[in-house]
Enzyme design. Structure first.
Site, PDB file in Angstrom:
ATOM      1  N   GLY A   1      17.706 -31.080  -2.797  1.00  0.00           N
ATOM      2  CA  GLY A   1      16.009 -31.833  -3.009  1.00  0.00           C
ATOM      3  C   GLY A   1      15.248 -31.352  -1.891  1.00  0.00           C
ATOM      4  O   GLY A   1      13.976 -31.943  -1.484  1.00  0.00           O
TER       5      GLY A   1
ATOM      6  N   ASN B   1      10.440 -33.000 -15.716  1.00  0.00           N
ATOM      7  CA  ASN B   1      10.650 -31.978 -14.977  1.00  0.00           C
ATOM      8  C   ASN B   1      11.024 -30.706 -14.188  1.00  0.00           C
ATOM      9  O   ASN B   1       9.538 -30.048 -14.990  1.00  0.00           O
ATOM     10  CB  ASN B   1      12.420 -31.720 -16.031  1.00  0.00           C
TER      11      ASN B   1
ATOM     12  N   HIS C   1      12.421 -27.087 -14.321  1.00  0.00           N
ATOM     13  CA  HIS C   1      13.647 -26.147 -14.943  1.00  0.00           C
ATOM     14  C   HIS C   1      13.475 -24.109 -14.212  1.00  0.00           C
ATOM     15  O   HIS C   1      12.526 -24.279 -14.798  1.00  0.00           O
ATOM     16  CB  HIS C   1      13.775 -25.810 -16.124  1.00  0.00           C
TER      17      HIS C   1
ATOM     18  N   ALA D   1       8.502 -20.687  -5.758  1.00  0.00           N
ATOM     19  CA  ALA D   1       7.606 -20.905  -6.899  1.00  0.00           C
ATOM     20  C   ALA D   1       7.465 -21.865  -6.920  1.00  0.00           C
ATOM     21  O   ALA D   1       7.338 -23.183  -7.594  1.00  0.00           O
ATOM     22  CB  ALA D   1       7.733 -19.452  -8.062  1.00  0.00           C
ATOM     23  N   GLU D   2       8.959 -22.442  -7.611  1.00  0.00           N
ATOM     24  CA  GLU D   2       9.528 -24.402  -7.619  1.00  0.00           C
ATOM     25  C   GLU D   2       8.491 -25.042  -6.543  1.00  0.00           C
ATOM     26  O   GLU D   2       7.910 -26.142  -7.454  1.00  0.00           O
ATOM     27  CB  GLU D   2      10.535 -24.453  -7.774  1.00  0.00           C
TER      28      GLU D   2
ATOM     29  N   LEU E   1      20.336 -38.012 -19.346  1.00  0.00           N
ATOM     30  CA  LEU E   1      19.421 -39.289 -19.723  1.00  0.00           C
ATOM     31  C   LEU E   1      19.197 -38.676 -20.965  1.00  0.00           C
ATOM     32  O   LEU E   1      19.922 -38.682 -22.549  1.00  0.00           O
ATOM     33  CB  LEU E   1      18.001 -39.327 -18.909  1.00  0.00           C
TER      34      LEU E   1
HETATM   35  C1  GRF Z   1      16.140 -25.969  -8.714  1.00  0.00           C
HETATM   36  O1  GRF Z   1      16.179 -24.881  -8.892  1.00  0.00           O
HETATM   37  C2  GRF Z   1      15.543 -27.234 -10.567  1.00  0.00           C
HETATM   38  O2  GRF Z   1      14.994 -26.419 -10.613  1.00  0.00           O
HETATM   39  C3  GRF Z   1      16.330 -27.135 -10.674  1.00  0.00           C
HETATM   40  O3  GRF Z   1      17.858 -27.580  -9.824  1.00  0.00           O
HETATM   41  C4  GRF Z   1      16.842 -27.073  -8.188  1.00  0.00           C
HETATM   42  C5  GRF Z   1      17.253 -27.656  -7.802  1.00  0.00           C
HETATM   43  O4  GRF Z   1      17.158 -27.588  -6.153  1.00  0.00           O
HETATM   44  N1  GRF Z   1      16.942 -27.780 -12.065  1.00  0.00           N
HETATM   45  P1  GRF Z   1      16.484 -28.595  -5.289  1.00  0.00           P
HETATM   46  O5  GRF Z   1      17.453 -29.567  -4.867  1.00  0.00           O
HETATM   47  O6  GRF Z   1      15.117 -29.371  -5.358  1.00  0.00           O
HETATM   48  O7  GRF Z   1      16.648 -28.326  -3.965  1.00  0.00           O
END
Ligand code: GRF
Length: 216
Positions: A14, A109, A111, A175-176, A95
């Site tokens: 998470g 979402n 990715h 970056a996410e 889903l």
């Molecule tokens: C992330 O790389 C996300 O893009 C992918 O799964 C990973 C989840 O990481 N869908 P976290 O649980 O948010 O640390």
């Protein structure tokens, strides 16, 4: 201004959920994380949510006869908490089309690739095998097909010589953590909307400079 009530759905550590919680700690942020729900008992992110005083629940998918039954229960929990918007954040479960339709344009979402390149699993491994010089991540509205849907925002990172999967994944993950709060802000504030299966922005946003890798 009333903030949009958001649920973050997780399956594991998470860290993206935590980035959303951190962003929403600012009162001016247009969304609040009102619920964290995991489909995996003991998912790391649940305790992070609890530490922040955020409602957190587990809905173990193994207790349901099929996907539709799980998704119905999920929908009921979201409604119970008066959730208006859902962010998948490392939610490792497909889903049903019925659920996706109910939450159409209210379901995001993240990715870890520059979609439409590398949907599905092992994105970094495949990107490294292809020798791409730029990788990244995408936040998109969810549609029934996996990792497909109107793209809200993307962030690019360089692939560096000597990178292995872990090194690239770590760079993309950083970056996410910046991208997801940015994308949710745009959507929750109404600055980004879906029109004809494309995301439109209410005003022109300053474009970043071109990324060259290797640099010019
Ligand atoms: C992330 O790389 C996300 O893009 C992918 O799964 C990973 C989840 O990481 N869908 P976290 O649980 O948010 O640390």
């Amino acid at each position: 201004m009333a903030r949009v009530r958001v649920a973050a759905l997780i399956s594991g550590r998470g860290s993206n959920m935590a980035a959303l919680i951190a962003a929403a700690a600012t009162p001016a942020y247009p969304a609040e994380i009102a619920l964290v729900l995991a489909n995996v008992p003991g998912a790391g992110g649940l305790s992070v949510a609890a530490e922040h005083g955020i409602a957190n629940e587990t809905l173990d998918h193994r207790g349901f006869a099929d996907r539709a039954a799980f998704d119905d229960a999920l929908d009921a929990r979201l409604r119970h908490h008066a959730i208006e918007f859902v962010c998948l954040a490392g939610f490792m479960r497909l889903l049903t089309a019925g659920f996706v339709e109910k939450w159409r344009n209210r379901l995001l979402n993240i990715h870890p690739s520059l979609l439409p390149a590398y949907p599905g699993l092992d994105t970094h491994k495949r990107a490294l095998a292809d020798g791409v010089r730029v990788a990244g991540c995408t936040v998109h509205f969810v549609r029934a097909k996996m990792d497909v849907g109107p793209i809200v925002a993307q962030a690019a990172v360089p692939v560096l010589q000597g990178d292995d999967e872990d090194a690239l994944a770590a760079r993309v993950l950083k970056a996410e953590h910046a991208l997801y709060p940015h994308a949710l802000r745009l959507v929750a504030s109404g600055a980004a909307t879906v029109e004809g299966e494309q995301v439109r922005f209410a005003r022109a946003l300053a474009a970043p400079p071109v990324l060259f890798n290797p640099p010019l």
